[in-house]
Write a protein that holds these residues in place. Structure first.
Motif, PDB file in Angstrom:
ATOM      1  N   ILE A   1       0.830  -1.208   0.000  1.00  0.00           N
ATOM      2  CA  ILE A   1       0.000   0.000   0.000  1.00  0.00           C
ATOM      3  C   ILE A   1       0.866   1.260   0.000  1.00  0.00           C
ATOM      4  O   ILE A   1       0.633   2.204  -0.786  1.00  0.00           O
ATOM      5  N   ALA A   2       1.870   1.292   0.873  1.00  0.00           N
ATOM      6  CA  ALA A   2       2.706   2.493   0.991  1.00  0.00           C
ATOM      7  C   ALA A   2       3.496   2.754  -0.284  1.00  0.00           C
ATOM      8  O   ALA A   2       3.476   3.871  -0.827  1.00  0.00           O
ATOM      9  N   LEU A   3       4.198   1.739  -0.784  1.00  0.00           N
ATOM     10  CA  LEU A   3       4.985   1.923  -2.006  1.00  0.00           C
ATOM     11  C   LEU A   3       4.085   2.090  -3.218  1.00  0.00           C
ATOM     12  O   LEU A   3       4.434   2.805  -4.164  1.00  0.00           O
ATOM     13  N   GLY A   4       2.910   1.428  -3.204  1.00  0.00           N
ATOM     14  CA  GLY A   4       1.965   1.614  -4.291  1.00  0.00           C
ATOM     15  C   GLY A   4       1.426   3.031  -4.340  1.00  0.00           C
ATOM     16  O   GLY A   4       1.273   3.626  -5.420  1.00  0.00           O
ATOM     17  N   TRP A   5       1.144   3.585  -3.177  1.00  0.00           N
ATOM     18  CA  TRP A   5       0.678   4.975  -3.089  1.00  0.00           C
ATOM     19  C   TRP A   5       1.755   5.929  -3.603  1.00  0.00           C
ATOM     20  O   TRP A   5       1.471   6.815  -4.433  1.00  0.00           O
ATOM     21  N   SER A   6       2.975   5.755  -3.115  1.00  0.00           N
ATOM     22  CA  SER A   6       4.071   6.604  -3.564  1.00  0.00           C
ATOM     23  C   SER A   6       4.292   6.462  -5.065  1.00  0.00           C
ATOM     24  O   SER A   6       4.484   7.462  -5.786  1.00  0.00           O
ATOM     25  N   THR A   7       4.252   5.234  -5.552  1.00  0.00           N
ATOM     26  CA  THR A   7       4.423   4.991  -6.991  1.00  0.00           C
ATOM     27  C   THR A   7       3.322   5.653  -7.795  1.00  0.00           C
ATOM     28  O   THR A   7       3.573   6.308  -8.817  1.00  0.00           O
ATOM     29  N   GLY A   8       2.073   5.494  -7.342  1.00  0.00           N
ATOM     30  CA  GLY A   8       0.959   6.109  -8.049  1.00  0.00           C
ATOM     31  C   GLY A   8       1.059   7.620  -8.111  1.00  0.00           C
ATOM     32  O   GLY A   8       0.771   8.239  -9.144  1.00  0.00           O
ATOM     33  N   ALA A   9       1.503   8.234  -6.998  1.00  0.00           N
ATOM     34  CA  ALA A   9       1.617   9.690  -6.956  1.00  0.00           C
ATOM     35  C   ALA A   9       2.662  10.199  -7.943  1.00  0.00           C
ATOM     36  O   ALA A   9       2.425  11.169  -8.682  1.00  0.00           O
TER      37      ALA A   9
END
Length: 225
Positions: A98-106
């Motif tokens: 979730i954390a890395l996915g959020w950062s990646t998406g941003a």
């Protein structure tokens, strides 16, 4: 050299490999899961930021700015340690995704948005001239061209996501760096254990960097023609 190896023998290295390999595989899995979440999220955010619906645009902008403004380490700590206090306990793997996915998406939302903006205005006008709906124009004209431009940068960012997976040792995920640090703690051979772990990263990142350069070259050649 012996001082750097701290007296570690070849038998020590070979005994570490199974643990380091399992950590390496987990790092790859976290990277793949994060990209599987982050890249579609990045596309959705890129489209949401460009929408005319003010509420949706505001939400997407907030998600992007928080994801870009907060370091990945802070997001990891917040999701793994913060959410349980709100009654949402998550495993370290899910928290990392979730954390890395959020950062990646941003971050990738800006890459994708730049790619979409690079599509010539005449092509966008042709969508209306041909009577295509907004969705069909996006699907058949805008997205294929915009994503082709964004692919090299997205591949390059994927390498950074793999490297950022090393931060997951802070939330007790037994990935590569966590395994190497555990070996160092048990044997006091910190330098050779961490250096060996570094070779795993190099084995992935160097070929991947050459691949990115090749894709950039191909994309540039395509653009010239």
């Amino acid at each position: 050299m012996n001082a750097l190896l701290q007296g570690a023998t070849w038998d020590d290295f070979t005994s570490w490999l199974p643990d380091l390999w399992s950590g390496f595989v987990l790092s790859i899995e976290v990277t793949i899961a994060s990209l599987a979440v982050g890249l579609p999220l990045g596309l959705a955010l890129a489209l949401g930021v460009q929408t005319k619906a003010m509420l949706l645009r505001g939400i997407c902008l907030a998600v992007v700015e928080i994801g870009r403004g907060a370091p990945a380490l802070v997001l990891l700590q917040f999701i793994y340690f913060g959410l349980p206090s709100a009654g949402l306990p998550l495993t370290s793997f899910v928290s990392a995704t979730i954390a890395l996915g959020w950062s990646t998406g941003a971050y990738t939302s800006e890459i994708i948005r730049a790619g979409l903006d690079s599509v010539p205005g005449g092509h966008k006008e042709a969508v209306s001239a041909l009577g295509l709906s907004r969705m069909d124009g996006l699907r058949y004209v805008i997205l294929p061209q915009g994503l082709r431009v964004a692919v090299p940068a997205l591949l390059g960012f994927s390498i950074l996501v793999f490297q950022a997976s090393s931060l997951c040792f802070t939330i007790a995920l037994p990935e590569l760096i966590s395994r190497a640090y555990e070996i160092g703690t048990n044997t006091f051979f910190y330098f050779p254990a961490l250096a060996t772990a570094g070779l795993f990263y190099v084995a992935i990142c160097m070929p991947a960097s050459f691949l990115v350069s090749y894709v950039e070259h191909r994309a540039g050649a395509y653009a010239v023609r």
